[in-house]
Design an enzyme around this catalytic site. Structure first.
Site, PDB file in Angstrom:
ATOM      1  N   GLN A 216       2.996  11.978  -4.343  1.00  0.00           N
ATOM      2  CA  GLN A 216       4.013  13.245  -3.621  1.00  0.00           C
ATOM      3  C   GLN A 216       3.678  14.142  -2.493  1.00  0.00           C
ATOM      4  O   GLN A 216       4.618  14.937  -2.217  1.00  0.00           O
ATOM      5  CB  GLN A 216       6.189  13.291  -4.436  1.00  0.00           C
ATOM      6  CG  GLN A 216       6.283  12.469  -5.066  1.00  0.00           C
ATOM      7  CD  GLN A 216       7.487  11.351  -3.977  1.00  0.00           C
ATOM      8  OE1 GLN A 216       7.155  11.707  -2.712  1.00  0.00           O
ATOM      9  NE2 GLN A 216       7.678   9.715  -4.593  1.00  0.00           N
TER      10      GLN A 216
ATOM     11  N   ALA B 202       0.247   4.354   0.753  1.00  0.00           N
ATOM     12  CA  ALA B 202       0.322   4.402   2.056  1.00  0.00           C
ATOM     13  C   ALA B 202       2.125   4.780   2.243  1.00  0.00           C
ATOM     14  O   ALA B 202       1.761   5.647   3.620  1.00  0.00           O
ATOM     15  CB  ALA B 202       0.627   3.593   3.163  1.00  0.00           C
ATOM     16  N   HIS B 203       3.184   4.277   2.038  1.00  0.00           N
ATOM     17  CA  HIS B 203       3.861   3.896   1.948  1.00  0.00           C
ATOM     18  C   HIS B 203       4.752   5.618   2.092  1.00  0.00           C
ATOM     19  O   HIS B 203       6.462   5.142   2.356  1.00  0.00           O
ATOM     20  CB  HIS B 203       4.492   3.256   1.933  1.00  0.00           C
ATOM     21  CG  HIS B 203       5.570   2.903  -0.042  1.00  0.00           C
ATOM     22  ND1 HIS B 203       6.515   3.579  -0.312  1.00  0.00           N
ATOM     23  CD2 HIS B 203       4.827   3.099  -1.103  1.00  0.00           C
ATOM     24  CE1 HIS B 203       6.685   3.492  -1.339  1.00  0.00           C
ATOM     25  NE2 HIS B 203       5.359   3.039  -1.745  1.00  0.00           N
TER      26      HIS B 203
ATOM     27  N   CYS C  92      21.845   4.520 -14.193  1.00  0.00           N
ATOM     28  CA  CYS C  92      22.070   3.636 -14.579  1.00  0.00           C
ATOM     29  C   CYS C  92      21.967   3.015 -15.660  1.00  0.00           C
ATOM     30  O   CYS C  92      21.037   2.426 -15.543  1.00  0.00           O
ATOM     31  CB  CYS C  92      22.769   2.484 -13.970  1.00  0.00           C
ATOM     32  SG  CYS C  92      24.282   3.511 -12.743  1.00  0.00           S
TER      33      CYS C  92
END
Length: 388
Positions: free
Chosen positions: A182, A203-204, A327
């Site tokens: 990040q 990379a994404h 959840c």
């Protein structure tokens, strides 16, 4: 319907300029890089260029290693399990230090090692949403094998004191790993200043292709391979190299480096514009100070409105964001970051993460502000009617 993508901490779009650079290596220059014939060797210049961009992007030295992996999850697993073989089984160490808010790829792998008898200290974050080097210092033991701390948190965007921790680990001769997923492309990442031994990336997360990542390994640091069966990547990671994706990741790293000033100025300006407008709504809160956050991220809570309900309204209007809640079975779990910073029970269920990229526009932010305010009015009206 207008579409606005504000979930860039989950994944980013491939920069359109990258795809044409990748395409030749699918059908034209498709050879296995390990082959000795022309089909294989003609891929070598592109691989070398891409890896050069990776080195420059994180300021690695030429004699350090950057190994291509499938993603940061693989890189994280490799570091922690490799340290188990190299430091714990071989040298008798039995302790790892990490944090309570690491990515599941770190937390779950540490949990797996606990089942094998390793002792793990999970440092809690403070009310500012981070940890301190002092916490790490106090957690270190003579038998500590590894410290693993993320560079920036995926939910809050808050930046952890990596350089201070790196200095401390170097002084105590403890291996130091950071998950920088990040951080790369948002703030400067310098492995020399941080003194890290290992750094993971995908990379994404910086406008490259999905399904490829990397692991930086400082010169001279031993790390038992996670995969065996070949001599690829100097024997550190077996498996045929994914040439088009390596090309894409290298170009994405180059562009991330080039656009860093834009992230720190224009993307930050749009993020701050969004925050300033939403904070005008009564009982709206943002986690963490802007000075200690990556420039694209805001974790925002609206008292009295469940995060999932807000996401539903945003999604209906074509806006993609994410919720900090999860959840589990039939029970709604409070966001652990919100709990850790001391948010009350009601507020801990309301977190919405909005994460921008260099492809977002001022018009998109204006649209998001309007939709968000309308959603708050609608959902609070429903809540008031229900509680009347």
């Amino acid at each position: 319907m207008k579409k606005v993508y504000l979930d860039n901490n989950a994944t980013t779009m491939l920069d359109p300029s990258i795809l044409p650079l990748m395409e030749p290596y699918f059908c034209e220059k498709f050879g296995n890089p390990n082959s000795l014939h022309k089909y294989g060797t003609e891929t070598h210049p592109a691989i070398a260029q891409a890896i050069e961009y990776l080195y420059k992007g994180i300021n690695a030295n030429d004699d350090d290693d950057i190994i291509i992996t499938g993603c940061a999850t693989e890189s994280n697993n490799w570091v922690i399990k490799g340290v188990y073989f190299d430091e714990i089984l071989k040298k008798g160490k039995k302790h790892i230090v990490t944090t309570e808010v690491e990515h599941p790829a770190v937390r779950a792998t540490c949990g797996f090692l606990e089942s094998l008898g390793v002792e793990v200290t999970y440092l809690p974050i403070n009310q500012q949403g981070t940890i301190t080097a002092k916490q790490v210092r106090e957690a270190l033991r003579d038998d500590t094998a590894l410290v693993s701390v993320m560079w920036a948190n995926n939910e809050t965007g808050l930046i952890f004191p990596i350089e201070e921790i790196g200095t401390l680990c170097k002084e105590r001769n403890v291996l130091f790993h950071t998950d920088a997923v990040q951080a790369i492309g948002k703030i400067p990442v310098d492995v020399q200043k941080a003194q890290v031994d290992f750094l993971s990336f995908s990379a994404h997360k910086f406008h490259g292709p999905k399904g490829i990542g990397g692991l930086y390994i400082r010169k001279g640091v031993e790390l038992t391979p996670l995969f065996h069966g070949g001599e690829h990547m100097r024997g550190r990671r077996s498996g045929t190299l994914n040439v088009p994706y390596i090309v894409g990741m290298g170009e994405a790293m180059k562009l991330a480096y080039q656009y860093l000033d834009y992230e720190l100025t224009e993307v930050r300006r749009l993020r701050d514009k969004l925050e300033d407008s939403l904070l005008q709504i009564p009982d709206v809160f943002v986690v963490g100070t802007r000075e200690n956050r990556v420039p694209n991220t805001t974790l925002i809570s609206v008292r009295g409105i469940e995060g999932e309900a807000m996401l539903w309204d945003l999604n209906k209007a074509g806006i993609a964001a994410s919720t900090g809640s999860a959840c589990a079975s039939e029970d709604l779990e409070a966001n652990p970051v919100m709990v850790a910073i001391g948010a009350d029970k009601e507020l801990a269920h309301t977190a919405i993460r909005i994460s921008l990229s260099r492809f977002n526009t001022s018009e998109e932010i204006d649209y998001t502000i309007n939709v968000f305010k309308q959603a708050v009015e609608r959902l609070r009206a429903i809540s008031s009617s229900y509680n009347a």
